[in-house]
Structure formats: C-alpha cells, structure tokens
Design a protein around this motif. Structure first.
Motif, PDB file in Angstrom:
ATOM      1  N   ILE B 180       0.816  -1.309  -0.148  1.00 29.30           N
ATOM      2  CA  ILE B 180       0.037  -0.016   0.016  1.00 29.30           C
ATOM      3  C   ILE B 180       0.882   1.299   0.101  1.00 29.30           C
ATOM      4  O   ILE B 180       0.528   2.281  -0.734  1.00 29.30           O
ATOM      5  CB  ILE B 180      -1.034  -0.002   1.124  1.00 29.30           C
ATOM      6  N   LYS B 182       3.733   1.703  -1.186  1.00 32.22           N
ATOM      7  CA  LYS B 182       4.564   1.786  -2.387  1.00 32.22           C
ATOM      8  C   LYS B 182       3.433   2.317  -3.376  1.00 32.22           C
ATOM      9  O   LYS B 182       3.754   3.102  -4.474  1.00 32.22           O
ATOM     10  CB  LYS B 182       4.839   0.224  -3.075  1.00 32.22           C
ATOM     11  N   ALA B 183       2.198   1.652  -3.531  1.00 30.30           N
ATOM     12  CA  ALA B 183       1.262   2.202  -4.280  1.00 30.30           C
ATOM     13  C   ALA B 183       0.934   3.808  -4.026  1.00 30.30           C
ATOM     14  O   ALA B 183       0.472   4.638  -4.856  1.00 30.30           O
ATOM     15  CB  ALA B 183      -0.050   1.694  -4.306  1.00 30.30           C
ATOM     16  N   GLN B 184       0.950   4.007  -2.732  1.00 34.19           N
ATOM     17  CA  GLN B 184       0.541   5.519  -2.448  1.00 34.19           C
ATOM     18  C   GLN B 184       1.875   6.256  -2.790  1.00 34.19           C
ATOM     19  O   GLN B 184       1.360   7.393  -3.390  1.00 34.19           O
ATOM     20  CB  GLN B 184       0.459   5.741  -1.082  1.00 34.19           C
ATOM     21  N   ALA B 185       2.855   5.963  -2.830  1.00 30.34           N
ATOM     22  CA  ALA B 185       4.133   6.715  -3.245  1.00 30.34           C
ATOM     23  C   ALA B 185       3.938   6.995  -4.724  1.00 30.34           C
ATOM     24  O   ALA B 185       4.135   8.020  -5.402  1.00 30.34           O
ATOM     25  CB  ALA B 185       5.342   5.797  -2.824  1.00 30.34           C
ATOM     26  N   SER B 186       3.520   5.589  -5.465  1.00 32.51           N
ATOM     27  CA  SER B 186       3.241   5.889  -6.941  1.00 32.51           C
ATOM     28  C   SER B 186       2.178   7.017  -7.130  1.00 32.51           C
ATOM     29  O   SER B 186       2.134   7.625  -8.451  1.00 32.51           O
ATOM     30  CB  SER B 186       2.823   4.660  -7.432  1.00 32.51           C
ATOM     31  N   ARG B 187       1.297   7.069  -6.225  1.00 28.12           N
ATOM     32  CA  ARG B 187       0.408   8.232  -6.617  1.00 28.12           C
ATOM     33  C   ARG B 187       0.516   9.520  -6.042  1.00 28.12           C
ATOM     34  O   ARG B 187      -0.232  10.002  -5.740  1.00 28.12           O
ATOM     35  CB  ARG B 187      -0.925   7.758  -6.152  1.00 28.12           C
ATOM     36  N   ALA B 189       2.339  10.222  -2.911  1.00 32.10           N
ATOM     37  CA  ALA B 189       2.469  10.529  -1.461  1.00 32.10           C
ATOM     38  C   ALA B 189       3.533   9.532  -1.199  1.00 32.10           C
ATOM     39  O   ALA B 189       3.347   8.579  -0.530  1.00 32.10           O
ATOM     40  CB  ALA B 189       0.963  10.045  -0.928  1.00 32.10           C
ATOM     41  N   MET B 202      -0.807   9.685   7.062  1.00 32.70           N
ATOM     42  CA  MET B 202      -0.515   8.500   5.859  1.00 32.70           C
ATOM     43  C   MET B 202      -0.646   7.167   6.669  1.00 32.70           C
ATOM     44  O   MET B 202      -1.344   6.086   6.407  1.00 32.70           O
ATOM     45  CB  MET B 202       0.663   8.385   5.245  1.00 32.70           C
ATOM     46  N   SER B 205      -3.824   6.154   7.743  1.00 28.58           N
ATOM     47  CA  SER B 205      -4.848   5.645   6.840  1.00 28.58           C
ATOM     48  C   SER B 205      -4.425   4.062   6.365  1.00 28.58           C
ATOM     49  O   SER B 205      -5.304   3.578   5.635  1.00 28.58           O
ATOM     50  CB  SER B 205      -4.638   6.415   5.557  1.00 28.58           C
ATOM     51  N   VAL B 208      -6.837   0.801   8.392  1.00 27.39           N
ATOM     52  CA  VAL B 208      -8.045   0.229   7.851  1.00 27.39           C
ATOM     53  C   VAL B 208      -7.559  -0.936   6.844  1.00 27.39           C
ATOM     54  O   VAL B 208      -8.004  -2.225   7.198  1.00 27.39           O
ATOM     55  CB  VAL B 208      -8.807   1.299   7.397  1.00 27.39           C
ATOM     56  N   PRO B 209      -7.056  -0.420   5.734  1.00 27.99           N
ATOM     57  CA  PRO B 209      -6.728  -1.648   4.816  1.00 27.99           C
ATOM     58  C   PRO B 209      -6.001  -2.754   5.361  1.00 27.99           C
ATOM     59  O   PRO B 209      -6.006  -3.914   5.090  1.00 27.99           O
ATOM     60  CB  PRO B 209      -6.039  -0.945   3.542  1.00 27.99           C
ATOM     61  N   VAL B 212      -8.267  -4.866   7.631  1.00 29.30           N
ATOM     62  CA  VAL B 212      -9.004  -5.644   6.711  1.00 29.30           C
ATOM     63  C   VAL B 212      -8.436  -6.731   6.183  1.00 29.30           C
ATOM     64  O   VAL B 212      -8.949  -8.050   6.101  1.00 29.30           O
ATOM     65  CB  VAL B 212      -9.658  -4.820   5.481  1.00 29.30           C
ATOM     66  N   ARG B 216      -9.197 -10.952   6.510  1.00 27.80           N
ATOM     67  CA  ARG B 216      -9.515 -11.676   5.314  1.00 27.80           C
ATOM     68  C   ARG B 216      -8.326 -12.777   5.358  1.00 27.80           C
ATOM     69  O   ARG B 216      -8.842 -14.213   5.241  1.00 27.80           O
ATOM     70  CB  ARG B 216      -9.202 -10.714   4.118  1.00 27.80           C
TER      71      ARG B 216
END
Lengths: 288, 276
Positions: B180, B182-187, B189, B202, B205, B208-209, B212, B216
């Motif tokens: 997550i 890394k994905a946020q860095a790509s977007r 942040a 951050m 944030s 939560v994921p 979850v 799972r």
C-alpha cells in the motif's frame, strides 16, 4: 527517448546476508508512444523492473533514465514527485492497494497529491470510471464491498486519474473474466494509440497482448534476453522455451502457416480475427 | 522496512548450535537470563561476557548481526542509563558532574553503564535462539517446553498455534503495508518526501486496509485448515520430530556450569576490589 536502462542491477536487502539479486545488468530502450509487453518466467525480475520505472525501487548500480529524470545507482535520488505524476504504476493485485473509505476518495487521492483542486479531482475520477467501464453509482461505495474484478478496475482507474504520460501495469488482466480482460487490453491499446501514451504491460498471457504490442521485452533470471518487435520475436520464438516461457499459441499457429505458404514477409496475424481473415483470403484466392 | 527487521529471521550457517534441539536452546536461554541477573560485579560480568562471546562464536554468525539485534532497544537502554544516573545519591562518592543542585555520582554512572551492558548482552545473546532456529522448530520447542503446563489444564498446542500464526502473519502484514505504501508513493504521496504531520496521517490511513487484509487472511487460513481436517487439541502426527541427543544435554550443561559458578561467586563475594 522515453525510457533507457543502462546496465541496471537491483538487489533486495542489498549489503546484508539476505541480499538477493533480482536484476543483473539490464539494458533496454523504449521510445515514447509505444505499447510494450514484458514477458518472462516467474522470478525473472519483471515486477522489480516495473517498479524502477517510477523510482519506487532505485537501482543498486547502473542508470535508469525515464523522461528527463535520471536515477543513478548509489547516488541519492532527486525528488521523484514529478516523475510519479508522469509515470503511472499499477501494481500486481492492485485491489490490495485501495485504502480510502469510498471509491471516489480513493480515486481523488492521486490528483489531489499532485495539486489539483477537489473539483477537478472529482471530475477526473468520473472520467476514469467511465474509461474503465464502471458504473458511476459505485463512486460512493466502500471499495472493500466491491467484487474482486471491480476493485481491480477501480485501482487501475485510480492511476488513470493522474493522466500519466507513461502507464506501467503489472499483470493487469490476471483474475479478470475473459470479457473484462479483452476490454482492458483494448482500453490500454486505445490509450496508447489515441492519446499517444507509452504503455508497458507485464503479462503471463502473451497471446492477448500479441496483436497490440509493438515492442517486446523478455526477461530471464534478471537479464534482458530479448528486446525487439513482434516480428523479431516470432523469428526467435524457439529460444523462448529455454527462458521458461511456452511459445504463445498465436505465434505457433502463424509460424506453421507462414512457413507452409511463404508469408514470412507479411505482417503477422496474431489475433483470431486477423488469422481467420488471412485464411479466408488464402482460401478464396486459390480457389480451393 | 523488512531490511531492518532482524527479529525472527534465521541465519543459517549450519553450525553446531543450529543443530541443537530447540527445547535445549530455550531452557539454556532461560538459564542465561538468570546468569546475567546474578552477575553483580565487574569480574562476574567479565566472565559472562567471555562466556557469551564463546557461545556466539560457536554459532559462526557474524557478530554484527548480534549487535544489530540490540540496536532497536537503544531508547530503552538510554532510559535505564539515565534513571540509574539520577537515582544514585551517594553523599560520600566522587562527583562526576554537577548541574545546579543535582550531582552525577561516579557510582550512578557506573551502575548505569552496568545495567546497559546487561541489557545489551541479554538482548543480543538471546537472539541466538531466533538466529539459529527456524520458526517451525522454535514453535515445536515452545510446545515441548510448555508441556508441564498441561498439569494446570493449559493446553500448550493451543498456545503454540497462536504463536505460530502470529509469527507467520508478521511478515505478511508488513508486506501488505508495504504494498500500500508503494502504491501510495506511486500516486504522489511518498512517505520519505512528506512532512511529519502528513506522514502520521498516512500511517493512520494504513490501519484500515491492513486490518481488513489481516482479517481476510485469517479467515482464509481458518477455512483452509478446517478443510484439511484440522481440529484443535486432537492428537496429530508430527512431520518433524524432536529428538533429544547428547549434544543437547552438553549444551545445557554449559549453562548450568556457568550458573553454578555465578551462584558460587556471588555467594562468596569474590574479589572485593571488583564489586560495584
């Protein structure tokens, strides 16, 4: 000149007992505005390679040049904010990266980070949803309530909202149903052809990308063992098995027919439709 | 993130210590804790250090990994050191430093240093256990060590199952968080490029994921275990069985000898000069 890799190596956990070389001296060169496919067996370094395109991973040695930004191994990286705006990266299993409480917020995350106003971000979110063929009513839903396929599309849309010049995707079609798969590939092809974006796709299903990609890169054990056009790929297809890739069906089919009827000078027909047309043409012209 | 996480990683050098029964290693580590608590003089400490270094060298793992294992606790060590410095109020002792009405006594400084030394060795040395034992074996060892608890009706397999699942989840959860991030860095942040306040936001944030995801994962795990017929508390055959050998007894004997020596030394108060 969009992307150039020069002797790029990458090691996970560099300088420790667990260091693992993922890439060892990769050279490649991609022009802007093309659609490139990256293939390779599992563990050949595809995902590592992709994460270098926008500086998530920095080379241990060698130089990575993307657009006008250069990353050199061993040197402190410049600010990468601009690079990330211009290169959109969709990770493997993108549904794992959703984190906001509504789809809309998740889609707006990128644009807001890059300084767009909330209004504009929402506008972009809507456009991206439409591009991905998602219903706008999903915008207010919690992303964790969506189905796997919808989550994946939302995650891809969240990268599209940033309107990147280069779009890099790691196995975007895995786990999608066949219809969505074909649609997604067509959408990516459209983004490349109509908007002039560079699209780079890692794939295990070469067949679905072969009709569209104009450049191919094949990785094997952290090295680029092939880079070139589809035509060149077809010529060297026999080598593929030694890299742990089965020769795609469409290539096998085209090769056996083109050898028999001497089509080697023609542009290869690699989709079922193109192939059937070519065969129909053959049948009609020779009055069989 | 994962680069810095040294806890729970096995470093395989195939040494003699690696082949020791995990139960023996666990008992030995408990003995070591007693040994280090019993060491009260510099002379005793010197013996403990010598002993520790010998065992560490037997593992054939580079000493820098042991030092690194203690590093994350530096704040705690600093705290212990400062408390010891403040606490000691020795009216006749030599004064090292005076700030206003407060004096830093030589005694306090010495005591602080001693406590930190103890702590460093305690943490670094017990890292032998995780460095030389794979998580699976470690868990089996734990089960063996906890067997006596059956008498008081605490089931050791329930406990070890919990521990093994928890250990198994740590890397996956970290990995999930990293995906997550890394994905946020790509977007746009990137945690490394954000100001402190944004950084905190951050990280929140992420909760939560990641939670979850953990739920799972846990659910999938439960289903997959149940579908393979797992029932808690039922007798199961073991894939790897622990066998107690001579070397395991020898290994424990090292520690027992050391412990006896410690008790003897503190009992007789050897080396008046060396006492703290």
């Amino acid at each position: 000149m969009a992307i150039t890799f020069n002797q790029v190596s990458y090691e996970y956990d560099a300088n420790s007992m667990w260091s693992q070389a993922a890439l060892q001296g990769v050279n490649l060169h991609l022009e802007s505005g093309i659609l490139a496919g990256v293939a390779g067996a599992t563990g050949s370094g595809k995902s590592t390679l992709l994460q270098m395109f926008n500086g998530i991973l920095k080379p241990t040695s060698g130089t990575v040049q993307v657009l006008d930004i250069t990353l050199k191994g061993g040197e402190k990286a410049p600010k990468l904010h601009q690079l990330r705006k211009r290169v959109g990266l969709v990770f493997q299993f993108p549904e794992q990266q959703l984190f906001e409480d509504t789809v809309e917020k998740d889609l707006c995350f990128g644009p807001i980070n890059f300084g767009y106003s909330l209004e504009e971000a929402k506008d972009r979110a809507r456009r991206a949803m439409e591009q991905m063929g998602l219903d706008l009513s999903l915008l207010s839903r919690n992303p964790f309530q969506l189905s796997g396929g919808q989550m994946r599309k939302v995650a891809i849309a969240s990268v599209l909202t940033m309107d990147p010049e280069i779009l890099v995707l790691d196995e975007p079609t895995a786990t999608l149903d066949p219809v969505s798969r074909a649609e997604l590939i067509q959408l990516l092809h459209r983004l490349c052809r109509e908007d002039g974006r560079t699209v780079i796709i890692v794939t295990h299903r070469m067949d679905e990308l072969l009709p569209f990609a104009n450049q191919w890169i094949v990785l094997h054990e952290g090295l680029t063992v092939f880079q070139g056009t589809v035509k060149a790929l077809i010529e060297q297809a026999d080598r593929m098995e030694s890299y742990g890739i089965t020769i795609p069906q469409s290539i096998r089919y085209w090769r056996s027919l083109s050898e028999k009827f001497g089509w080697s000078e023609e542009d290869p027909c690699l989709s079922a439709e193109a192939m059937s047309k070519r065969i129909a043409h053959l049948v009609n012209s020779e009055d069989v | 993130m994962s680069e810095k996480l040294l806890i729970g990683r096995t470093i395989d050098t195939g040494s003699w210590v690696h082949s020791i029964d995990p139960r023996a290693k666990m008992v030995a580590m408990m003995l070591y804790v007693v040994i280090i608590i019993l060491s009260n003089t510099w002379l005793e400490m010197a013996y403990v250090i010598l002993f520790s270094l010998i065992i560490i060298s037997l593992t054939r793992i580079h000493i820098k990994y042991f030092i690194r294992a203690a590093k994350p606790l530096w704040v705690l060590m600093l705290f212990i050191f400062i408390v010891q410095c403040i606490k000691v109020d020795d009216k006749n002792g030599a004064i090292l430093l005076s700030i206003g009405s407060w004096n830093l006594y030589f005694e306090g400084f010495k005591l602080g240093l001693f406590s930190v030394l103890r702590m460093v060795f305690l943490v670094s040395f017990t890292a032998i256990l995780t460095f030389t034992t794979t998580p699976g074996r470690l868990n089996q060892g734990l089960e063996g060590v906890l067997k006596p608890l059956k008498v008081v009706r605490v089931s050791p397999d329930r406990f070890t199952l919990m521990v093994s699942i928890a250990l198994r989840f740590i890397p996956s959860i970290l990995e999930e968080a990293q995906i997550i991030l890394k994905a946020q860095a790509s977007r746009g942040a990137d945690l490394r490029e954000l100001p402190w306040k944004e950084k905190g936001k951050m990280l929140v944030s992420l909760l939560v994921p990641v939670t979850v995801g953990a739920f799972r994962r846990a659910e999938d795990l439960v289903h997959s275990m149940e579908s393979r017929g797992f029932r808690l508390g039922e007798p199961r055959t073991k894939y790897h069985r622990l066998v107690w050998r001579k070397r395991d007894t020898i290994f424990i004997c090292f520690f027992i000898v050391m412990l006896v020596a410690m008790v003897w030394m503190s009992g007789y108060g050897t080396g008046e000069l060396w006492t703290l």
